[in-house]
Write a protein that holds these residues in place. Structure first.
Motif, PDB file in Angstrom:
ATOM      1  N   GLY A 169       0.442  -1.396   0.188  1.00  0.00           N
ATOM      2  CA  GLY A 169       0.226  -0.441  -0.214  1.00  0.00           C
ATOM      3  C   GLY A 169       0.767   1.727  -0.047  1.00  0.00           C
ATOM      4  N   ALA A 170       1.723   1.817   0.769  1.00  0.00           N
ATOM      5  CA  ALA A 170       2.722   2.433   0.965  1.00  0.00           C
ATOM      6  C   ALA A 170       3.231   2.844  -0.556  1.00  0.00           C
ATOM      7  CB  ALA A 170       3.731   1.916   2.028  1.00  0.00           C
ATOM      8  N   THR A 171       3.427   1.782  -0.848  1.00  0.00           N
ATOM      9  CA  THR A 171       4.567   1.691  -2.455  1.00  0.00           C
ATOM     10  C   THR A 171       3.722   2.561  -3.272  1.00  0.00           C
ATOM     11  OG1 THR A 171       4.017  -0.239  -3.079  1.00  0.00           O
ATOM     12  CG2 THR A 171       6.657   0.463  -1.892  1.00  0.00           C
ATOM     13  N   LEU A 172       2.155   1.841  -3.556  1.00  0.00           N
ATOM     14  CA  LEU A 172       1.184   2.288  -4.192  1.00  0.00           C
ATOM     15  C   LEU A 172       0.950   3.884  -4.456  1.00  0.00           C
ATOM     16  CD1 LEU A 172      -1.049  -0.926  -4.607  1.00  0.00           C
ATOM     17  CD2 LEU A 172       0.170  -0.403  -6.552  1.00  0.00           C
ATOM     18  N   VAL A 173       0.999   4.192  -2.598  1.00  0.00           N
ATOM     19  CA  VAL A 173       1.162   5.898  -2.870  1.00  0.00           C
ATOM     20  C   VAL A 173       1.522   6.716  -2.970  1.00  0.00           C
ATOM     21  CG1 VAL A 173       0.580   7.177  -0.387  1.00  0.00           C
ATOM     22  CG2 VAL A 173      -1.219   4.903  -0.353  1.00  0.00           C
ATOM     23  N   ILE A 174       3.116   5.740  -2.634  1.00  0.00           N
ATOM     24  CA  ILE A 174       4.576   6.611  -2.998  1.00  0.00           C
ATOM     25  C   ILE A 174       4.510   7.334  -4.593  1.00  0.00           C
ATOM     26  CG2 ILE A 174       6.666   6.945  -3.253  1.00  0.00           C
ATOM     27  CD1 ILE A 174       5.962   7.711   0.059  1.00  0.00           C
ATOM     28  N   GLY A 175       3.760   5.626  -5.403  1.00  0.00           N
ATOM     29  CA  GLY A 175       4.254   5.650  -7.058  1.00  0.00           C
ATOM     30  C   GLY A 175       3.343   6.332  -7.088  1.00  0.00           C
ATOM     31  N   THR A 176       1.710   6.325  -6.954  1.00  0.00           N
ATOM     32  CA  THR A 176       1.199   7.606  -7.102  1.00  0.00           C
ATOM     33  C   THR A 176       1.219   9.120  -7.152  1.00  0.00           C
ATOM     34  OG1 THR A 176      -0.531   5.866  -6.803  1.00  0.00           O
ATOM     35  CG2 THR A 176      -1.152   8.414  -7.048  1.00  0.00           C
ATOM     36  N   VAL A 177       1.980   9.373  -5.581  1.00  0.00           N
ATOM     37  CA  VAL A 177       1.605  10.769  -5.571  1.00  0.00           C
ATOM     38  C   VAL A 177       2.841  11.142  -6.106  1.00  0.00           C
ATOM     39  CG1 VAL A 177       2.226  12.327  -3.582  1.00  0.00           C
ATOM     40  CG2 VAL A 177       0.921  10.434  -4.045  1.00  0.00           C
ATOM     41  N   ALA A 178       4.292  10.412  -6.448  1.00  0.00           N
ATOM     42  CA  ALA A 178       5.866  11.027  -6.883  1.00  0.00           C
ATOM     43  C   ALA A 178       5.003  11.097  -8.637  1.00  0.00           C
ATOM     44  CB  ALA A 178       6.646   9.422  -6.769  1.00  0.00           C
ATOM     45  N   GLY A 179       4.279  10.053  -9.195  1.00  0.00           N
ATOM     46  CA  GLY A 179       3.919  10.533 -10.984  1.00  0.00           C
ATOM     47  C   GLY A 179       2.812  11.187 -10.805  1.00  0.00           C
ATOM     48  N   ILE A 180       1.581  11.904  -9.936  1.00  0.00           N
ATOM     49  CA  ILE A 180       0.988  12.851 -10.368  1.00  0.00           C
ATOM     50  C   ILE A 180       1.251  14.071 -11.280  1.00  0.00           C
ATOM     51  CG2 ILE A 180      -0.427  14.163 -10.183  1.00  0.00           C
ATOM     52  CD1 ILE A 180      -1.262  12.203  -7.781  1.00  0.00           C
ATOM     53  N   TYR A 181       2.557  14.040 -11.189  1.00  0.00           N
ATOM     54  CA  TYR A 181       2.391  15.847 -11.392  1.00  0.00           C
ATOM     55  C   TYR A 181       3.447  15.580 -12.999  1.00  0.00           C
ATOM     56  CZ  TYR A 181       5.506  20.080 -12.506  1.00  0.00           C
ATOM     57  OH  TYR A 181       6.389  21.192 -12.825  1.00  0.00           O
ATOM     58  N   PRO A 182       4.305  15.144 -12.707  1.00  0.00           N
ATOM     59  CA  PRO A 182       5.075  14.058 -14.142  1.00  0.00           C
ATOM     60  C   PRO A 182       4.357  14.100 -15.447  1.00  0.00           C
ATOM     61  CG  PRO A 182       6.923  13.005 -12.015  1.00  0.00           C
ATOM     62  CD  PRO A 182       5.403  13.787 -12.231  1.00  0.00           C
ATOM     63  N   ALA A 183       3.154  12.886 -14.375  1.00  0.00           N
ATOM     64  CA  ALA A 183       2.217  12.207 -15.595  1.00  0.00           C
ATOM     65  C   ALA A 183       1.653  13.762 -15.904  1.00  0.00           C
ATOM     66  CB  ALA A 183       1.558  11.549 -14.561  1.00  0.00           C
ATOM     67  N   MET A 184       1.544  14.600 -15.896  1.00  0.00           N
ATOM     68  CA  MET A 184       0.893  15.518 -15.823  1.00  0.00           C
ATOM     69  C   MET A 184       0.791  16.469 -16.600  1.00  0.00           C
ATOM     70  SD  MET A 184      -2.291  16.746 -12.379  1.00  0.00           S
ATOM     71  CE  MET A 184      -2.772  18.160 -12.881  1.00  0.00           C
ATOM     72  N   ARG A 185       2.781  16.625 -16.412  1.00  0.00           N
ATOM     73  CA  ARG A 185       3.997  17.730 -17.618  1.00  0.00           C
ATOM     74  C   ARG A 185       3.324  16.931 -18.952  1.00  0.00           C
ATOM     75  NH1 ARG A 185       9.286  20.141 -14.855  1.00  0.00           N
ATOM     76  NH2 ARG A 185       9.778  21.341 -17.530  1.00  0.00           N
ATOM     77  N   ALA A 186       3.988  15.569 -18.522  1.00  0.00           N
ATOM     78  CA  ALA A 186       3.772  14.860 -20.292  1.00  0.00           C
ATOM     79  C   ALA A 186       2.956  15.485 -20.864  1.00  0.00           C
ATOM     80  CB  ALA A 186       4.136  13.542 -19.797  1.00  0.00           C
ATOM     81  N   ALA A 187       1.736  15.006 -19.812  1.00  0.00           N
ATOM     82  CA  ALA A 187       0.231  15.123 -21.050  1.00  0.00           C
ATOM     83  C   ALA A 187       0.011  16.658 -21.383  1.00  0.00           C
ATOM     84  CB  ALA A 187      -0.914  14.984 -19.647  1.00  0.00           C
ATOM     85  N   ARG A 188       0.373  17.324 -20.498  1.00  0.00           N
ATOM     86  CA  ARG A 188       0.498  19.022 -21.426  1.00  0.00           C
ATOM     87  C   ARG A 188       0.862  19.261 -22.437  1.00  0.00           C
ATOM     88  NH1 ARG A 188      -0.059  20.302 -15.904  1.00  0.00           N
ATOM     89  NH2 ARG A 188       2.191  20.947 -15.580  1.00  0.00           N
ATOM     90  N   LEU A 189       2.345  18.766 -22.951  1.00  0.00           N
ATOM     91  CA  LEU A 189       2.982  18.751 -23.831  1.00  0.00           C
ATOM     92  C   LEU A 189       2.142  19.152 -25.482  1.00  0.00           C
ATOM     93  CD1 LEU A 189       6.296  16.848 -23.142  1.00  0.00           C
ATOM     94  CD2 LEU A 189       5.629  19.713 -22.669  1.00  0.00           C
ATOM     95  N   SER A 190       3.002  20.375 -25.893  1.00  0.00           N
ATOM     96  CA  SER A 190       1.989  20.164 -27.714  1.00  0.00           C
ATOM     97  C   SER A 190       2.967  19.313 -28.607  1.00  0.00           C
ATOM     98  CB  SER A 190       2.196  21.580 -27.865  1.00  0.00           C
ATOM     99  OG  SER A 190       1.682  21.985 -28.824  1.00  0.00           O
ATOM    100  N   PRO A 191       1.841  18.988 -29.276  1.00  0.00           N
ATOM    101  CA  PRO A 191       3.070  17.404 -29.952  1.00  0.00           C
ATOM    102  C   PRO A 191       3.680  18.542 -31.341  1.00  0.00           C
ATOM    103  CG  PRO A 191       0.708  17.231 -29.726  1.00  0.00           C
ATOM    104  CD  PRO A 191       0.256  18.378 -29.650  1.00  0.00           C
ATOM    105  N   THR A 192       4.133  19.517 -31.172  1.00  0.00           N
ATOM    106  CA  THR A 192       4.707  20.402 -32.247  1.00  0.00           C
ATOM    107  C   THR A 192       5.267  20.859 -31.520  1.00  0.00           C
ATOM    108  OG1 THR A 192       3.327  22.313 -31.811  1.00  0.00           O
ATOM    109  CG2 THR A 192       3.221  20.867 -34.221  1.00  0.00           C
ATOM    110  N   THR A 193       5.389  21.271 -30.283  1.00  0.00           N
ATOM    111  CA  THR A 193       6.572  22.294 -29.587  1.00  0.00           C
ATOM    112  C   THR A 193       7.789  20.496 -28.978  1.00  0.00           C
ATOM    113  OG1 THR A 193       4.974  24.119 -28.708  1.00  0.00           O
ATOM    114  CG2 THR A 193       7.164  22.953 -27.303  1.00  0.00           C
ATOM    115  N   ALA A 194       7.207  19.696 -29.016  1.00  0.00           N
ATOM    116  CA  ALA A 194       8.005  18.247 -28.684  1.00  0.00           C
ATOM    117  C   ALA A 194       8.704  17.908 -29.328  1.00  0.00           C
ATOM    118  CB  ALA A 194       6.835  16.640 -28.223  1.00  0.00           C
ATOM    119  N   LEU A 195       8.146  17.576 -31.163  1.00  0.00           N
ATOM    120  CA  LEU A 195       8.615  17.342 -32.312  1.00  0.00           C
ATOM    121  C   LEU A 195       9.178  18.446 -32.510  1.00  0.00           C
ATOM    122  CD1 LEU A 195       5.906  16.422 -34.038  1.00  0.00           C
ATOM    123  CD2 LEU A 195       7.711  14.504 -32.678  1.00  0.00           C
ATOM    124  N   ALA A 196       9.565  19.576 -32.027  1.00  0.00           N
ATOM    125  CA  ALA A 196      10.383  21.125 -32.615  1.00  0.00           C
ATOM    126  C   ALA A 196      11.702  20.968 -31.281  1.00  0.00           C
ATOM    127  CB  ALA A 196       9.663  21.940 -32.615  1.00  0.00           C
TER     128      ALA A 196
END
Length: 419
Positions: free
Chosen positions: A390-417
């Motif tokens: 349970g602790a690892t799942l909580v840590i993994g979720t909390v630690a991954g929320i911000y990076p995952a949201m940041r990756a999802a916000r990247l524009s395809p054109t900006t990322a490819l450039a």
């Protein structure tokens, strides 16, 4: 001719409808199954094995610490409970308290006989402290006592305490009248006595060691004592005959009743000058104290786990920055923001689960190894593994929320450039 403009006009007015139709006919993005999500998430970890190992190490250390602490504490508590089951909780001790004026009281010489007359009492015995020292030879200064007490003992002491003789014999009707001594386990160790038949210097004369006792967890004071018979104590060492401790065992269901009548039975005139205790309570207190210490160590493990979670978050943020072109390519090929978000969140969970699994295994091995080295039964409760997961799942979720949201916000054109 007249129809062509009309058709153009019709086409112009129908632009919105045509766009809606094209949008309606556009294929929906493919859904990722659970196996696909795990495969995509694991691919990101396999590409950077060294970084994954170092990041998972922080989680592993935290989880291993917590599981090991819980396992060692549980093993220690189980050992104490087994000792209580073996030794019993029906042993009571009677000792003198203080008088009204703060002086040390005395138990009557008849205290042992009066205790034996209590109905539920199965067996009773007594010891009395003697103002004498025991030394290996008469050339050692009297000031060097080694923390060993000299006590007179009744012949029933070993039966009452359910002790055993490690070497030699216990006092009997003959030896309790002679200059013979039985040493407790720690007393023999401090005197350097490993066998019977040797002599020690007590009260200005030699006494022959006829026995060495084994450990007595319920009576540690006996382990540190040199024991002679009551008659020998009076004859050779000036013992006054007043017992300083009376031990008794009664039926388990009658312990509290016996405890309540012991002071009035032992000293009817001054029952307030009698102290009654139960040695098994000390073992229970040790188990409680071990639980409190466990909470402190668990707190330290939680800090290590938190640091590991920060390391995982840092790794995932760097991973997003390094893989912007990959993210842009996936988005241009039809991956939705949600799918990118799930990909990086899965990577974070897998990274934490890897550290948690390794840590739980290492913690269990450490706890079992320590318990076996101390002769304890190795016990690691299942809820410790559940808590680790349970602790690892909580840590993994909390630690991954911000990076995952940041990756999802990247524009395809900006990322490819990005170069």
């Amino acid at each position: 001719m007249s129809r062509e403009p009309a058709e153009r006009g019709s086409a112009g007015t129908g632009t919105g409808t045509g766009t809606a139709r094209r949008a309606a006919g556009r294929p929906a993005p493919a859904r990722l199954g659970a196996a696909d999500v795990l495969r995509v998430g694991a691919a990101g970890l396999r590409s950077r094995p060294a970084r994954v190992v170092l990041s998972a190490l922080g989680i592993a250390i935290g989880i291993a610490t917590m599981v090991a602490v819980i396992g060692i504490s549980s093993s220690s508590r189980e050992q104490l409970m087994r000792q209580l089951d073996t030794l019993g909780t029906n042993l009571l001790t009677v000792s003198p308290g203080q008088t009204l004026f703060g002086e040390e009281a005395q138990l009557p010489e008849q205290a042992l006989g009066m205790v034996r007359r209590i109905g539920p009492v199965h067996t009773a015995s007594a010891t009395g402290k003697i103002d004498a020292t025991v030394r290996r030879t008469n050339h050692i200064s009297e000031a060097v006592t080694g923390g060993i007490e000299v006590q007179a003992s009744s012949a029933e002491l070993l039966t009452t305490l359910e002790g055993r003789v490690r070497a030699g014999t216990w006092l009997n009707a003959a030896t309790e009248r002679l200059p013979a001594v039985v040493l407790g386990a720690k007393a023999a160790e401090r005197l350097g006595v490993t066998r019977t038949g040797v002599q020690v210097w007590m009260g200005g004369r030699w006494f022959t060691v006829i026995g060495i006792l084994g450990p007595m967890p319920l009576a540690p004071e006996i382990e540190r004592s040199a024991l002679v018979g009551f008659p020998a104590g009076e004859k050779y060492l000036g013992f006054d005959g007043h017992p300083t401790t009376v031990y008794e065992r009664s039926a388990e269901e009658a312990v509290e009743d016996v405890r309540s009548v012991l002071p009035r039975t032992v000293n009817p005139e001054n029952p307030d000058e009698v102290t009654v205790s139960r040695p098994s309570d000390a073992l229970a207190a040790r188990a409680a104290a071990a639980g409190a210490f466990t909470n402190l160590l668990l707190g330290l493990g939680a800090v290590a786990l938190l640091v590991g979670g920060v390391g995982v978050a840092n790794t995932m943020v760097i991973s997003v920055l390094e893989r912007r072109r990959e993210i842009g390519l996936r988005r241009s090929l039809g991956a939705t923001r949600g799918q990118v978000r799930v990909q990086f969140l899965t990577e974070s969970l897998l990274l934490s689960a890897l550290g948690g699994g390794v840590g739980a295994g290492l913690g269990a091995l450490a706890a079992a190894g320590y318990a076996l080295s101390r002769g304890w039964p190795p016990v690691v409760p299942l809820w410790a593994f559940g808590g680790a997961i349970g602790a690892t799942l909580v840590i993994g979720t909390v630690a991954g929320i911000y990076p995952a949201m940041r990756a999802a916000r990247l524009s395809p054109t900006t990322a490819l450039a990005t170069t």
